[in-house]
Motif scaffolding. Structure first.
Motif, PDB file in Angstrom:
ATOM      1  N   VAL A  35       0.844  -1.186   0.000  1.00  0.00           N
ATOM      2  CA  VAL A  35       0.000   0.000   0.000  1.00  0.00           C
ATOM      3  C   VAL A  35       0.882   1.241   0.000  1.00  0.00           C
ATOM      4  N   VAL A  36       0.346   2.316  -0.557  1.00  0.00           N
ATOM      5  CA  VAL A  36       1.059   3.584  -0.658  1.00  0.00           C
ATOM      6  C   VAL A  36       0.419   4.591   0.293  1.00  0.00           C
ATOM      7  N   TYR A  37       1.281   5.332   0.987  1.00  0.00           N
ATOM      8  CA  TYR A  37       0.850   6.463   1.803  1.00  0.00           C
ATOM      9  C   TYR A  37       1.518   7.701   1.233  1.00  0.00           C
ATOM     10  N   ASP A  38       0.793   8.814   1.230  1.00  0.00           N
ATOM     11  CA  ASP A  38       1.319  10.080   0.727  1.00  0.00           C
ATOM     12  C   ASP A  38       1.472  11.039   1.907  1.00  0.00           C
ATOM     13  N   TYR A  39       2.716  11.340   2.274  1.00  0.00           N
ATOM     14  CA  TYR A  39       3.006  12.196   3.416  1.00  0.00           C
ATOM     15  C   TYR A  39       3.440  13.583   2.977  1.00  0.00           C
ATOM     16  N   PRO A  40       2.925  14.636   3.639  1.00  0.00           N
ATOM     17  CA  PRO A  40       3.487  15.968   3.386  1.00  0.00           C
ATOM     18  C   PRO A  40       4.944  15.939   3.831  1.00  0.00           C
ATOM     19  N   CYS A  41       5.810  16.558   3.039  1.00  0.00           N
ATOM     20  CA  CYS A  41       7.240  16.442   3.328  1.00  0.00           C
ATOM     21  C   CYS A  41       7.999  17.586   2.670  1.00  0.00           C
ATOM     22  N   THR A  62       8.802  10.836  12.862  1.00  0.00           N
ATOM     23  CA  THR A  62       8.987  12.169  12.275  1.00  0.00           C
ATOM     24  C   THR A  62       7.887  12.523  11.269  1.00  0.00           C
ATOM     25  N   LEU A  63       7.713  11.699  10.223  1.00  0.00           N
ATOM     26  CA  LEU A  63       6.744  12.057   9.178  1.00  0.00           C
ATOM     27  C   LEU A  63       5.299  12.043   9.672  1.00  0.00           C
ATOM     28  N   ARG A  64       4.923  11.018  10.426  1.00  0.00           N
ATOM     29  CA  ARG A  64       3.543  10.946  10.915  1.00  0.00           C
ATOM     30  C   ARG A  64       3.213  12.139  11.816  1.00  0.00           C
ATOM     31  N   PRO A  65       4.056  12.475  12.829  1.00  0.00           N
ATOM     32  CA  PRO A  65       3.761  13.659  13.635  1.00  0.00           C
ATOM     33  C   PRO A  65       3.754  14.951  12.808  1.00  0.00           C
ATOM     34  N   TYR A  66       4.660  15.058  11.841  1.00  0.00           N
ATOM     35  CA  TYR A  66       4.697  16.250  10.972  1.00  0.00           C
ATOM     36  C   TYR A  66       3.370  16.381  10.222  1.00  0.00           C
ATOM     37  N   ALA A  67       2.871  15.272   9.698  1.00  0.00           N
ATOM     38  CA  ALA A  67       1.594  15.292   8.974  1.00  0.00           C
ATOM     39  C   ALA A  67       0.452  15.674   9.921  1.00  0.00           C
ATOM     40  N   GLN A  68       0.437  15.102  11.112  1.00  0.00           N
ATOM     41  CA  GLN A  68      -0.637  15.387  12.068  1.00  0.00           C
ATOM     42  C   GLN A  68      -0.651  16.850  12.478  1.00  0.00           C
ATOM     43  N   LEU A  69       0.527  17.450  12.660  1.00  0.00           N
ATOM     44  CA  LEU A  69       0.597  18.865  13.015  1.00  0.00           C
ATOM     45  C   LEU A  69       0.018  19.754  11.921  1.00  0.00           C
ATOM     46  N   ARG A  70       0.022  19.265  10.709  1.00  0.00           N
ATOM     47  CA  ARG A  70      -0.524  20.017   9.582  1.00  0.00           C
ATOM     48  C   ARG A  70      -1.952  19.603   9.237  1.00  0.00           C
ATOM     49  N   GLY A  71      -2.561  18.819  10.106  1.00  0.00           N
ATOM     50  CA  GLY A  71      -3.949  18.411   9.896  1.00  0.00           C
ATOM     51  C   GLY A  71      -4.123  17.339   8.839  1.00  0.00           C
ATOM     52  N   SER A  72      -3.045  16.639   8.525  1.00  0.00           N
ATOM     53  CA  SER A  72      -3.095  15.601   7.510  1.00  0.00           C
ATOM     54  C   SER A  72      -3.028  14.231   8.178  1.00  0.00           C
ATOM     55  N   SER A  73      -3.817  13.317   7.664  1.00  0.00           N
ATOM     56  CA  SER A  73      -3.781  11.944   8.141  1.00  0.00           C
ATOM     57  C   SER A  73      -3.704  11.020   6.925  1.00  0.00           C
ATOM     58  N   PRO A  74      -2.479  10.754   6.450  1.00  0.00           N
ATOM     59  CA  PRO A  74      -2.332   9.928   5.250  1.00  0.00           C
ATOM     60  C   PRO A  74      -3.061   8.596   5.382  1.00  0.00           C
ATOM     61  N   ARG A  75      -3.805   8.265   4.356  1.00  0.00           N
ATOM     62  CA  ARG A  75      -4.568   7.011   4.330  1.00  0.00           C
ATOM     63  C   ARG A  75      -3.958   6.080   3.288  1.00  0.00           C
ATOM     64  N   PRO A  76      -4.011   4.796   3.556  1.00  0.00           N
ATOM     65  CA  PRO A  76      -3.423   3.859   2.594  1.00  0.00           C
ATOM     66  C   PRO A  76      -4.243   3.776   1.315  1.00  0.00           C
ATOM     67  N   ARG A  77      -3.533   3.576   0.236  1.00  0.00           N
ATOM     68  CA  ARG A  77      -4.207   3.292  -1.042  1.00  0.00           C
ATOM     69  C   ARG A  77      -3.445   2.151  -1.694  1.00  0.00           C
ATOM     70  N   ARG A  78      -4.179   1.282  -2.323  1.00  0.00           N
ATOM     71  CA  ARG A  78      -3.569   0.133  -2.995  1.00  0.00           C
ATOM     72  C   ARG A  78      -2.738   0.599  -4.185  1.00  0.00           C
ATOM     73  N   LEU A  79      -1.639  -0.059  -4.369  1.00  0.00           N
ATOM     74  CA  LEU A  79      -0.816   0.218  -5.547  1.00  0.00           C
ATOM     75  C   LEU A  79      -1.446  -0.530  -6.721  1.00  0.00           C
ATOM     76  N   THR A  80      -1.978   0.238  -7.665  1.00  0.00           N
ATOM     77  CA  THR A  80      -2.598  -0.373  -8.833  1.00  0.00           C
ATOM     78  C   THR A  80      -1.674  -0.327 -10.041  1.00  0.00           C
ATOM     79  N   SER A  81      -0.785   0.668 -10.043  1.00  0.00           N
ATOM     80  CA  SER A  81       0.208   0.771 -11.105  1.00  0.00           C
ATOM     81  C   SER A  81       1.306   1.697 -10.613  1.00  0.00           C
ATOM     82  N   TRP A  82       2.417   1.717 -11.295  1.00  0.00           N
ATOM     83  CA  TRP A  82       3.508   2.617 -10.932  1.00  0.00           C
ATOM     84  C   TRP A  82       3.206   3.993 -11.502  1.00  0.00           C
ATOM     85  N   SER A  83       2.383   4.751 -10.772  1.00  0.00           N
ATOM     86  CA  SER A  83       2.054   6.098 -11.259  1.00  0.00           C
ATOM     87  C   SER A  83       2.441   7.141 -10.246  1.00  0.00           C
TER      88      SER A  83
END
Length: 83
Positions: A35-41, A62-83
């Motif tokens: 699964v792919v997660y998209d983190y603000p970075c 580091t990344l998860r707390p950084y995302a949470q401080l910015r109001g983001s909660s990355p959700r998993p998505r299935r990898l369907t193709s290399w895009s």
């Protein structure tokens, strides 16, 4: 090098990653469940990710707390193709 900027990762948790510098997003493909997660970075955080001895620990400490401080909660998505 994998398609579309994906790079493999020497990690038991993270299989591959891709940094979108224009959107400041780090895409992480996890080994478990492929699964792919998209983190603000920021570019500085990305450089720290590259140097981190444990990619999974860096994501959790580091990344998860950084995302949470910015109001983001990355959700998993299935990898369907290399895009």
């Amino acid at each position: 090098m994998l398609p579309n900027g994906w790079q493999t990762c020497d990690s038991t948790a993270v299989e591959a990653f891709r940094f979108d510098r224009e959107r400041s997003i780090l895409h992480l493909l996890f080994v478990e469940g492929r699964v792919v997660y998209d983190y603000p970075c920021t570019p500085a955080l990305f450089e720290n990710f590259l140097r981190a001895p444990s990619k999974g620990r860096f994501v959790n400490e580091t990344l998860r707390p950084y995302a949470q401080l910015r109001g983001s909660s990355p959700r998993p998505r299935r990898l369907t193709s290399w895009s």
